[in-house]
Design an enzyme around this catalytic site. Structure first.
Site, PDB file in Angstrom:
ATOM      1  N   GLU A  48      -0.762  -4.332   7.926  1.00  0.00           N
ATOM      2  CA  GLU A  48      -1.381  -3.060   8.286  1.00  0.00           C
ATOM      3  C   GLU A  48      -2.052  -3.179   9.658  1.00  0.00           C
ATOM      4  O   GLU A  48      -2.691  -4.187   9.966  1.00  0.00           O
ATOM      5  CB  GLU A  48      -2.420  -2.674   7.229  1.00  0.00           C
ATOM      6  N   LYS A 130      -0.929   6.805   7.637  1.00  0.00           N
ATOM      7  CA  LYS A 130      -1.592   6.681   6.337  1.00  0.00           C
ATOM      8  C   LYS A 130      -2.126   8.036   5.916  1.00  0.00           C
ATOM      9  O   LYS A 130      -2.831   8.710   6.677  1.00  0.00           O
ATOM     10  CB  LYS A 130      -2.721   5.663   6.441  1.00  0.00           C
ATOM     11  N   CYS A 164      -1.849  -0.454   2.283  1.00  0.00           N
ATOM     12  CA  CYS A 164      -3.037  -0.852   1.539  1.00  0.00           C
ATOM     13  C   CYS A 164      -3.232  -0.009   0.286  1.00  0.00           C
ATOM     14  O   CYS A 164      -2.386   0.030  -0.600  1.00  0.00           O
ATOM     15  CB  CYS A 164      -4.227  -0.798   2.487  1.00  0.00           C
TER      16      CYS A 164
END
Length: 338
Positions: A48, A130, A164
Site C-alpha cells: 500500500e 481506496k 488494507c
C-alpha cells in the site's frame, strides 16, 4: 470471460519503502521488479502506498507535529500521466513484467490512496483509489468512489485490487467477487503500529483477512506488505515512546490460493525480499465447485447488492451548473447472498 486455463508465476514484495522520496521509490521498485522477473515472475505486487511510503506520522503525534511531513509527502506523491508515471510504464516495458503497486496519487491539491496495474508492455490498464481511508488516514487522503471497486482484464487474467482494511468491508468484497476476479492484489502497509495493544491492527487479524478473501471469493491473493526499518524510525520516531508505538519489522507478505492455502514460505517480519508462487487458474474451478457465493451458493431471492459505479468528481459547466457524472445508474447484476 475469464480464462481458467492460464498459468504463470506471481510475486509479492516485502520491503521498506523509500520514505518521502518519489525518485528513490521508483528506483527501488525497478530493482525489485528486475529481481522478480529474474525469479520467473510475470507480475509483481507492491505494498500500500509504496510510493512514497505509508504516512506513519499520522498515527504518532499531534496535528501540529505532523505538519512537518505534510508538504514533503504531497510533493513526493505522484500524478498519473506525469513524467514519473511514464518512467514506471517504461520500467514495466523494459523489464517485461506487470506491475501492481500502491501509490499516493496527487490530483490537483488532493491526495488519494491509489493502486495501479501496468502490464508488461508498459500500458496502464487501470488505476483506482481506496474507497474509504481508515481512521486517521482520512485527515490526509480523499475518498474513492464506485468506479474504484473494479476488476480489470489483463494479460494475466482478471485482476482486482484493494488496500488494507478494505478487506474488512463485506459489500466491497462481494462487489469484487461478482466481477469474476481471478487474481487479487491485497496491499498492506506493515503490521507495526501499536504492537500488542491494538489487536485489530496486528498481523494475526490482517493476515487472516487476506486468507479469508481468497477462500471466500475463490481467488488467488497476492498480499504484499511493507517493512518498517531504521530509516522509518529515523524519520518518524523522534522519541522512545514513538519507537514503541511504531515497531521495527511488521512485514507479513503472503500469497494464498483460492482454497485458502498458503502458497509461499513467509519471510521474517524484519526481512526484505520477494515471495513467489506458481498460479494455475484451474484451481479456482475446484474451489468454486464447493462454494461459489456469487453463483450456485448464492440466494439472490433473499439478498441483492446494488453497486453504484459512479465516476470521478462531477465537472462544472460554464454556467456554473453541475454536470452529472456519466455513470449514475445502479448496477443490478451484482446479486446474491452477502
Amino acid at each position: 470471460m475469464p480464462d481458467y486455463r492460464k498459468t504463470f508465476r506471481a510475486a509479492a514484495v516485502q520491503a521498506e519503502p523509500v520514505w518521502n522520496d518519489l525518485d528513490g521509490g521508483i528506483g527501488k521498485l525497478e530493482a525489485l521488479a528486475r529481481e522478480a522477473r529474474a525469479g520467473g515472475a510475470d507480475i509483481v505486487a507492491f505494498p500500500e502506498v509504496w510510493i512514497p511510503g505509508y504516512p506513519w506520522f499520522l498515527w504518532l503525534d499531534s496535528v501540529a507535529w505532523q505538519s512537518q511531513f505534510v508538504v514533503p509527502y504531497a510533493a513526493n506523491s505522484i500524478e498519473i500521466g506525469s513524467p514519473e508515471w511514464e518512467r514506471l510504464e517504461s520500467i514495466a516495458r523494459s523489464v517485461g513484467i506487470a506491475l501492481a503497486f500502491g501509490f499516493s496519487e496527487r490530483a490537483g491539491g488532493s491526495l488519494y490512496m491509489g493502486q495501479a496495474f501496468i502490464d508488461a508492455e508498459g500500458r496502464t490498464l487501470g488505476t483506482r483509489r481506496k474507497l474509504k481511508p481508515t481512521h486517521v488516514e482520512r485527515t490526509q487522503f480523499g475518498d474513492g468512489d464506485g468506479s474504484d471497486v473494479v476488476v480489470i482484464d489483463t494479460p494475466v487474467g482478471r485482476v482486482g485490487s484493494l488496500n488494507c482494511w478494505e478487506h474488512l468491508q463485506p459489500l466491497t468484497k462481494y462487489a469484487m467477487f461478482s466481477q469474476d476476479e481471478q487474481l487479487h492484489v491485497g496491499a498492506w502497509p506493515s503490521f507495526s503500529i501499536f504492537p500488542g495493544v491494538v489487536n485489530a491492527l496486528g498481523p494475526e487479524v490482517n493476515i487472516g483477512a487476506s486468507r479469508q478473501y481468497a477462500v471466500e471469493g475463490q481467488t488467488f491473493v497476492l498480499a504484499p506488505c511493507a517493512v518498517v526499518g531504521q530509516a522509518a524510525h529515523d524519520l518518524f520516531a523522534d522519541t522512545e515512546l514513538k519507537k514503541q508505538f511504531l515497531a521495527l519489522g511488521g512485514g507479513y507478505a503472503r500469497i494464498f490460493g483460492p482454497d485458502g492455502s498458503s502458497l509461499a514460505e513467509p519471510l521474517a517480519p524484519t526481512e526484505e525480499g520477494i515471495l513467489y508462487a506458481d498460479i494455475d487458474f484451474a484451481a479456482i474451478l475446484a474451489a468454486k465447485n464447493a462454494a461459489d457465493p456469487v453463483g450456485h451458493y448464492s440466494r439472490p431471492d433473499v439478498f441483492t447488492l446494488h453497486h453504484r459505479d459512479t465516476g470521478r468528481l462531477p465537472k462544472v459547466s460554464a454556467s456554473g451548473r453541475d454536470i452529472p457524472p456519466a455513470a449514475t445508474a445502479e448496477v443490478d447484476d451484482l446479486v446474491g447472498a452477502e
